[in-house]
Design a protein around this motif. Structure first.
Motif, PDB file in Angstrom:
ATOM      1  N   VAL A   5       0.850  -1.194   0.000  1.00 21.63           N
ATOM      2  CA  VAL A   5       0.000   0.000   0.000  1.00 21.63           C
ATOM      3  C   VAL A   5       0.882   1.239   0.000  1.00 21.63           C
ATOM      4  N   GLU A   6       0.919   1.911  -1.144  1.00 20.62           N
ATOM      5  CA  GLU A   6       1.726   3.112  -1.291  1.00 20.62           C
ATOM      6  C   GLU A   6       0.911   4.346  -0.910  1.00 20.62           C
ATOM      7  N   SER A   7       1.587   5.327  -0.377  1.00 19.96           N
ATOM      8  CA  SER A   7       0.937   6.593  -0.047  1.00 19.96           C
ATOM      9  C   SER A   7       1.931   7.728  -0.235  1.00 19.96           C
ATOM     10  N   SER A  21       5.571   6.545   1.068  1.00 21.03           N
ATOM     11  CA  SER A  21       5.618   5.428   2.006  1.00 21.03           C
ATOM     12  C   SER A  21       4.977   4.201   1.373  1.00 21.03           C
ATOM     13  N   CYS A  22       5.442   3.039   1.775  1.00 18.47           N
ATOM     14  CA  CYS A  22       4.838   1.794   1.311  1.00 18.47           C
ATOM     15  C   CYS A  22       4.762   0.844   2.492  1.00 18.47           C
ATOM     16  N   THR A 121       1.171   5.212  -6.322  1.00 20.49           N
ATOM     17  CA  THR A 121       0.821   6.570  -5.917  1.00 20.49           C
ATOM     18  C   THR A 121       1.352   7.546  -6.966  1.00 20.49           C
TER      19      THR A 121
END
Length: 127
Positions: A5-7, A21-22, A121
């Motif tokens: 889950v990338e952000s 972030s991942c 992202t």
């Protein structure tokens, strides 16, 4: 089940900074090299930066050496990409990934998984 889950999605002006972030789950990722890839429209996905499972040696593609820094928090199963002095050519979808095998030190393109990708992202750098 593996989840990445990338952000850190962002729109910045040239010269600006972003931190991606991942968060990884589903495997003991502390034993795997981790990497960031990116893909711009009409182009192939390319390896941007990687870090070994030890958290020590790192790899960067030539165009981002210096401004980009990869790091990881093994306790949180999270990998980061600090991007400074961003340029319009850095505009792309950014994706994290992990190595095919545990406890390896090799960090070339082929050493990373092909079948597991997060949603990515988007990073857009305006001139």
């Amino acid at each position: 089940q593996v989840q990445l889950v990338e952000s850190g999605v962002g729109l910045v002006q040239a010269g600006g900074s972003l931190r991606l972030s991942c968060a990884a789950s589903g495997r003991p990722f502390s034993a795997y090299n981790m990497a960031w890839f990116r893909q711009a429209p009409g182009k192939e996905r390319e390896l941007v930066a990687a870090i070994t499972w030890t958290g020590g040696p790192t790899y960067y593609r030539d165009s981002v050496k210096g401004p980009f820094t990869i790091s990881r928090d093994k306790a949180k199963n999270t990998v980061y990409l600090q991007m400074n002095n961003l340029k319009p050519e850095d505009t792309a979808g950014y994706y994290c990934n992990f190595a095919k095998e545990r406890y390896r030190m090799t960090m070339n393109r082929n050493s990373f998984e092909e079948n597991y990708w997060g949603q990515g992202t988007q990073v857009t750098v305006s001139s």
